[in-house]
Motif scaffolding. Structure first.
Motif, PDB file in Angstrom:
ATOM      1  N   ILE A 178       0.833  -1.199   0.000  1.00  0.00           N
ATOM      2  CA  ILE A 178       0.000   0.000   0.000  1.00  0.00           C
ATOM      3  C   ILE A 178       0.868   1.250   0.000  1.00  0.00           C
ATOM      4  O   ILE A 178       0.483   2.289  -0.563  1.00  0.00           O
ATOM      5  CB  ILE A 178      -0.974   0.003   1.209  1.00  0.00           C
ATOM      6  N   ILE A 237      -3.629  -3.613  -5.882  1.00  0.00           N
ATOM      7  CA  ILE A 237      -2.680  -4.111  -4.881  1.00  0.00           C
ATOM      8  C   ILE A 237      -2.905  -5.606  -4.707  1.00  0.00           C
ATOM      9  O   ILE A 237      -4.048  -6.063  -4.560  1.00  0.00           O
ATOM     10  CB  ILE A 237      -2.859  -3.399  -3.533  1.00  0.00           C
ATOM     11  N   ALA A 279      -6.580   0.104  -4.621  1.00  0.00           N
ATOM     12  CA  ALA A 279      -5.915   0.789  -3.509  1.00  0.00           C
ATOM     13  C   ALA A 279      -6.913   1.546  -2.640  1.00  0.00           C
ATOM     14  O   ALA A 279      -6.776   1.595  -1.417  1.00  0.00           O
ATOM     15  CB  ALA A 279      -4.845   1.735  -4.047  1.00  0.00           C
ATOM     16  N   SER A 313      -6.883   1.839   1.321  1.00  0.00           N
ATOM     17  CA  SER A 313      -6.276   3.073   1.812  1.00  0.00           C
ATOM     18  C   SER A 313      -7.249   4.245   1.770  1.00  0.00           C
ATOM     19  O   SER A 313      -7.698   4.652   0.692  1.00  0.00           O
ATOM     20  CB  SER A 313      -5.042   3.407   0.970  1.00  0.00           C
TER      21      SER A 313
END
Length: 327
Positions: free
Chosen positions: A184, A286, A295, A299
């Motif tokens: 990440i 990811i 992502a 995140s």
């Protein structure tokens, strides 16, 4: 042929790829500025479509892509017109895909099909970019094209450290035919760098000024039949010289407004130019727990950057010209 690239290192290139690199259509890209009109107001903005195209080819090679996909990467920008995407502003083409619309026509009228056929390839099969998952992917996915222009521009124009680029490239890999990253941290890093490219650089006030001003003079030159659309398949310098050689006073007056003493800044009140361009978002895949995730699913930082970027694209940029006089 030995190619040394500042981002990817040294590669020995021969056979089909070498013949294509030295061909006239690919060599022409050395004289097409990737930043469009920006070089006219900032002499540092000089990266060419050639450097980017070779970079995409090398990145695909580094990622284990086939020879055919490397060829497609090398040739994907051959149909870019003089000043790159400025033509899309001239033609009021909001999706910025004029070079894609004319791609196969430009290729077929060049020496490229004969070179491909010499090595046993058919032009239609090898240049259908929809078949190459490393070269191109619909936004907001990672692909070699987006990665190269982002890293290349940020390295040369944005003081991006080569060490950080290498960390990202080492984190990058292919899973089930798709580009993704392992961590990440690298995904967040690339999202930040990408928005520095497509927002802070593409929409830099000087870039907007140059694009808008050059689009105006190109439109006028088309209207006065000083230029035709076919002339856009020449180089940047050739098109500029053709306009100057017309000795048309209106055209020359507009060209004189493109120089390195121009000053411009973002300002929403009393602005001179309001500019919107194509929405460009990024959301890298990811590899996590033996599957791919966006992502933004992992995140909150990526999610927030994407929300902010979309707002800025939708708002556009308001530019105030502070000075456009030649000193």
């Amino acid at each position: 042929m030995l190619i040394s690239d500042p981002l990817y290192g040294e590669f020995e290139i021969d056979g089909l790829l070498e013949e294509l690199i030295v061909s006239k259509p690919v060599q022409r890209l050395k004289k097409i500025h990737q930043a469009g009109a920006g070089f006219l107001v900032n002499s540092r903005w000089t990266i060419s479509r050639f450097e980017h195209s070779v970079g995409v080819m090398l990145l695909i090679r580094q990622l284990g892509g086939s020879l055919q996909e490397q060829v497609a990467g090398l040739l994907h920008d051959v149909s870019h017109t003089a000043f790159s995407h400025v033509v899309d502003v001239v033609l009021e083409n909001e999706v910025e895909d004029y070079h894609e619309a004319i791609f196969m026509d430009v290729i077929k009228q060049s020496s490229i099909p004969a070179i491909l056929e010499k090595y046993g390839y058919e032009v239609e099969n090898i240049l259908d970019t929809s078949g190459w998952s490393l070269l191109e992917q619909p936004a907001p996915a990672l692909c070699a094209d987006r990665i190269d222009y982002t890293l290349r521009d940020r390295y040369f124009y944005g003081n991006l450290a080569l060490e950080d680029i290498q960390k990202f490239l080492q984190d990058l890999f292919v899973f089930q035919g798709k580009l993704c990253v392992k961590t990440i941290e690298r995904a967040e890093w690339f999202v930040k760098i990408y928005y520095q490219e497509v927002l802070d650089f593409f929409l830099h006030p000087l870039n907007i000024y140059a694009t808008s001003s050059l689009a105006n003079v190109l439109k006028l030159s088309l209207a006065k039949q000083i230029l035709t659309l076919e002339d856009f398949l020449k180089t940047d310098h050739e098109v500029l010289q053709q306009m100057k050689a017309s000795h048309d006073q209106d055209v020359l007056a507009l060209l004189q407004q493109l120089h390195e003493n121009v000053e411009a800044r973002e300002e929403q009140e009393n602005y001179d130019i309001h500019f919107r361009n194509k929405v460009r978002l990024i959301d890298p895949a990811i590899y996590h727990q033996q599957r791919l995730w966006k992502a933004s699913e992992i995140s909150n930082h990526v999610k927030a950057m994407n929300v902010s970027a979309l707002e800025r694209f939708e708002q556009g940029v308001y530019v105030k010209i502070i000075n456009e006089e030649l000193s």
